[in-house]
Scaffold this active site. Structure first.
Site, PDB file in Angstrom:
ATOM      1  N   GLU A 192      33.334  54.680  31.793  1.00 46.86           N
ATOM      2  CA  GLU A 192      33.063  56.044  32.280  1.00 46.86           C
ATOM      3  C   GLU A 192      33.669  56.270  33.661  1.00 46.86           C
ATOM      4  OE1 GLU A 192      28.935  57.553  31.778  1.00 46.86           O
ATOM      5  OE2 GLU A 192      28.672  55.732  30.611  1.00 46.86           O
ATOM      6  N   GLN A 242      53.029  62.325  57.352  1.00 44.06           N
ATOM      7  CA  GLN A 242      51.996  61.336  57.651  1.00 44.06           C
ATOM      8  C   GLN A 242      50.854  61.419  56.634  1.00 44.06           C
ATOM      9  OE1 GLN A 242      51.066  60.268  61.793  1.00 44.06           O
ATOM     10  NE2 GLN A 242      49.018  61.071  61.401  1.00 44.06           N
ATOM     11  N   LYS A 285      50.160  58.985  53.175  1.00 42.65           N
ATOM     12  CA  LYS A 285      49.624  57.622  53.042  1.00 42.65           C
ATOM     13  C   LYS A 285      48.274  57.543  52.368  1.00 42.65           C
ATOM     14  CE  LYS A 285      52.426  56.486  56.834  1.00 42.65           C
ATOM     15  NZ  LYS A 285      52.821  57.924  56.807  1.00 42.65           N
ATOM     16  N   LYS A 293      18.049  51.618  27.952  1.00 44.44           N
ATOM     17  CA  LYS A 293      19.447  52.018  28.109  1.00 44.44           C
ATOM     18  C   LYS A 293      20.390  50.895  28.519  1.00 44.44           C
ATOM     19  CE  LYS A 293      20.765  56.003  28.727  1.00 44.44           C
ATOM     20  NZ  LYS A 293      21.668  56.792  27.905  1.00 44.44           N
ATOM     21  N   SER A 317      47.329  57.997  63.102  1.00 42.75           N
ATOM     22  CA  SER A 317      47.267  57.512  61.716  1.00 42.75           C
ATOM     23  C   SER A 317      46.906  56.034  61.652  1.00 42.75           C
ATOM     24  CB  SER A 317      48.610  57.754  61.017  1.00 42.75           C
ATOM     25  OG  SER A 317      49.662  57.158  61.755  1.00 42.75           O
ATOM     26  N   SER A 329      19.414  51.884  33.118  1.00 39.35           N
ATOM     27  CA  SER A 329      18.908  53.133  33.678  1.00 39.35           C
ATOM     28  C   SER A 329      17.652  52.836  34.474  1.00 39.35           C
ATOM     29  CB  SER A 329      18.588  54.104  32.538  1.00 39.35           C
ATOM     30  OG  SER A 329      17.629  55.049  32.959  1.00 39.35           O
ATOM     31  N   THR A 374      41.319  62.102  12.655  1.00 40.37           N
ATOM     32  CA  THR A 374      42.006  63.220  13.303  1.00 40.37           C
ATOM     33  C   THR A 374      40.913  64.263  13.489  1.00 40.37           C
ATOM     34  OG1 THR A 374      42.617  64.262  11.217  1.00 40.37           O
ATOM     35  CG2 THR A 374      44.233  62.743  12.164  1.00 40.37           C
ATOM     36  N   HIS A 375      40.954  64.994  14.568  1.00 37.56           N
ATOM     37  CA  HIS A 375      39.882  65.953  14.898  1.00 37.56           C
ATOM     38  C   HIS A 375      38.520  65.266  14.999  1.00 37.56           C
ATOM     39  CE1 HIS A 375      42.787  69.140  13.678  1.00 37.56           C
ATOM     40  NE2 HIS A 375      43.099  68.234  12.764  1.00 37.56           N
ATOM     41  N   ASN A 392      60.856  57.392  62.371  1.00 39.82           N
ATOM     42  CA  ASN A 392      61.070  58.116  61.111  1.00 39.82           C
ATOM     43  C   ASN A 392      61.666  57.230  60.022  1.00 39.82           C
ATOM     44  OD1 ASN A 392      60.103  60.209  62.578  1.00 39.82           O
ATOM     45  ND2 ASN A 392      62.039  61.357  62.698  1.00 39.82           N
TER      46      ASN A 392
HETATM   47  N1  ARG Z   1      52.724  57.974  61.857  1.00 35.87           N
HETATM   48  C1  ARG Z   1      53.911  58.649  61.477  1.00 35.87           C
HETATM   49  C2  ARG Z   1      53.917  58.893  59.969  1.00 35.87           C
HETATM   50  O1  ARG Z   1      53.131  58.349  59.320  1.00 35.87           O
HETATM   51  C3  ARG Z   1      55.093  57.842  61.858  1.00 35.87           C
HETATM   52  C4  ARG Z   1      56.326  58.640  62.077  1.00 35.87           C
HETATM   53  C5  ARG Z   1      56.150  59.547  63.216  1.00 35.87           C
HETATM   54  N2  ARG Z   1      57.365  60.142  63.631  1.00 35.87           N
HETATM   55  C6  ARG Z   1      57.386  61.151  64.489  1.00 35.87           C
HETATM   56  N3  ARG Z   1      58.525  61.616  64.822  1.00 35.87           N
HETATM   57  N4  ARG Z   1      56.266  61.676  64.942  1.00 35.87           N
HETATM   58  O2  ARG Z   1      54.713  59.653  59.454  1.00 35.87           O
END
Ligand code: ARG
Length: 459
Positions: free
Chosen positions: A292, A324, A327, A285, A25, A279, A157-158, A112
């Site tokens: 948008e 993981q 993220k 344009k 990661s 454009s 409205t509408h 963790n």
């Molecule tokens: N890269 C992991 C995550 O984003 C970190 C935690 C990993 N923990 C593990 N026991 N493999 O969650």
């Protein structure tokens, strides 16, 4: 730097090369390096205070981590996919620099609780920037609403002409929505701001840690109350994602109005060239690309919210590698929300209202028909009968393409003898808006009061 896995003790074979890249990661979580280092410094400080590591070890750790942070910030740090994530990259670099003391940093900690802490710290920092941009947008809206407190346009409205309203009042509707979004975002911070550290892998740690102290060092309100919950749930990210999705929904609606208003057919506003593009084929344009694009991005944020919800669904306790995957959606929500708010806040002052066009539009479509009905009610006619009388007058107006205010008193009296010369006071656009003079009403006077209250509410 050595790419030796920090967990390789029980393994006999190397990781498959593709698996290594697939499970890593670091390409996306390296953006949390500052929070990871701050968390580690606080953890080491606590470990030393509790006598779990020596003070000189703590000093070496802190010094090494600060150097690493400096290297990362100056582009001198080499990230390694073999070291999987931001946490192990930094820890391995630390040990390489300071030796054995670096190996003690992970005492009483797991990736963790480390990652769960990093994300919360990261989101907390970003949330502040998001709120700053949102407040800037709110202030820009208040300034425009103040300048346009008396400008009249048709309310719809509408998408059909309903009643005349003031442009300031219309803008204040957006202010209220966005202010609720700000409230929701600030509110989710309080549940997010609990510290996972100390939960370790899932069950806590056998070392005599002081979680309150670490929490205080990192600016958390308190440690998470349950170690399993601390490492496993990402509800704070989902809650933020929901608040972000609601906010983007509001921005998409507001964008839609700016797009409609700036069309040749409406012509209620001009949007300065700096927020439009041309454009490649049609020379005439000028397209409202910015609103948008924001309207489009709302879909992407909803998608991320669903990714996060689905990612969490049915996961058994406690930490699973699934997490993981939190993220990338989270970071993308943050980036796009922040960008949308920034450009929106810049765009509001770039809107020039075209007051004459708004007024001309308000003169069409019998916008004051309700005012005439209310007038008849004040003269004693039950509302349903008044509705019927005015409906007949409108039918004549449609046929002859004339507004109610353009009919003579005699013509109007033909629909009801209760109508007198004073009817023309309420058939004017100014009379119509001024009459809605109560909290939440469109009268210019009320709009100014609403703006005053809003300014007091804002930080
Ligand atoms: N890269 C992991 C995550 O984003 C970190 C935690 C990993 N923990 C593990 N026991 N493999 O969650």
């Amino acid at each position: 730097m050595s790419d030796k896995k920090l967990w390789s003790g029980r393994f006999n074979e190397p990781t498959d090369a593709f698996v290594e890249a697939f499970t890593a990661s670091v390409d996306f979580d390296q953006r949390m390096y500052r929070q990871d280092i701050a968390g580690s410094i606080a953890h080491a400080t606590m470990l030393a205070r509790q006598g779990i590591i020596e003070e000189d070890e703590r000093d070496a750790i802190i010094d090494g981590l600060q150097q690493i942070r400096d290297d990362i910030e100056h582009g001198r740090f080499e990230w390694s996919v073999a070291l999987e994530d931001v946490h192990m990259n930094i820890e391995a670099a630390l040990t390489e620099r300071i030796g054995d003391a670096g190996k003690k940093l992970h005492t009483g900690r797991s990736r963790n609780d480390q990652v769960a802490t990093d994300i919360r710290l990261y989101l907390r920092d970003e949330l502040q920037e998001i709120l700053d941009e949102l407040h800037r947008l709110e202030y820009a809206l208040l300034d425009l609403a103040e300048a346009e407190a008396e400008t009249i346009l048709p309310g719809f409205t509408h998408l059909q002409t309903a009643q005349p309203i003031t442009f300031g009042h219309h803008l204040m509707a957006w202010f209220e929505m966005l202010d609720r979004d700000a409230e929701r975002l600030s509110d989710c911070r309080s549940r997010m701001n609990r510290m996972p550290l100390g939960a370790a892998a899932l069950a806590g740690t056998t070392f005599p840690i002081d979680r309150e102290y670490t929490a205080e060092l990192l600016g958390f309100d308190a440690p998470c109350a349950n170690s399993l919950d601390a490492v496993s749930d990402r509800d704070f990210a989902i809650e933020f994602g929901s608040a972000a999705a609601l906010l983007m929904m509001h921005l998409s609606r507001f964008s839609e109005e700016i797009i409609i208003w700036s069309s040749a057919q409406f012509g209620f506003v001009t949007l300065s060239d700096s927020f439009c593009t041309g454009s490649s084929i049609m020379p005439q344009k000028k397209n409202p690309d910015v609103p948008e694009l924001i309207r489009g991005k709302s879909g992407r944020i909803y998608g991320h919210l669903f990714s996060l919800l689905t990612l969490m669904k049915a996961q058994p306790l406690a930490y699973n590698k699934d997490n993981q995957e939190d993220k990338e959606p989270l970071f993308d929500i943050i980036d796009n929300l922040k960008g949308s708010l920034k450009v929106f806040a810049d765009m509001i002052p770039a809107i020039t209202p075209r007051r004459e066009a708004m007024r001309a539009a308000a003169m069409q479509g019998f916008a004051t028909a309700t005012d005439l009905a209310d007038y008849l009610v004040r003269k004693g006619l039950p509302f349903r009968d008044a509705h019927e009388v005015v409906g007949k007058a409108v039918a004549l107006g449609v046929q002859q393409e004339r507004d109610l205010s353009e009919m003579s008193l005699d013509e109007l009296r033909g629909f009801s003898p209760l109508i007198d010369a004073d009817v023309f006071d309420i058939l004017t656009l100014e009379g119509s808006v001024a009459a809605r003079d109560h909290i939440g009403g469109t009268a210019p006077h009320q709009v100014r009061l609403a703006i005053g209250r809003a300014r007091q509410r804002l930080p």
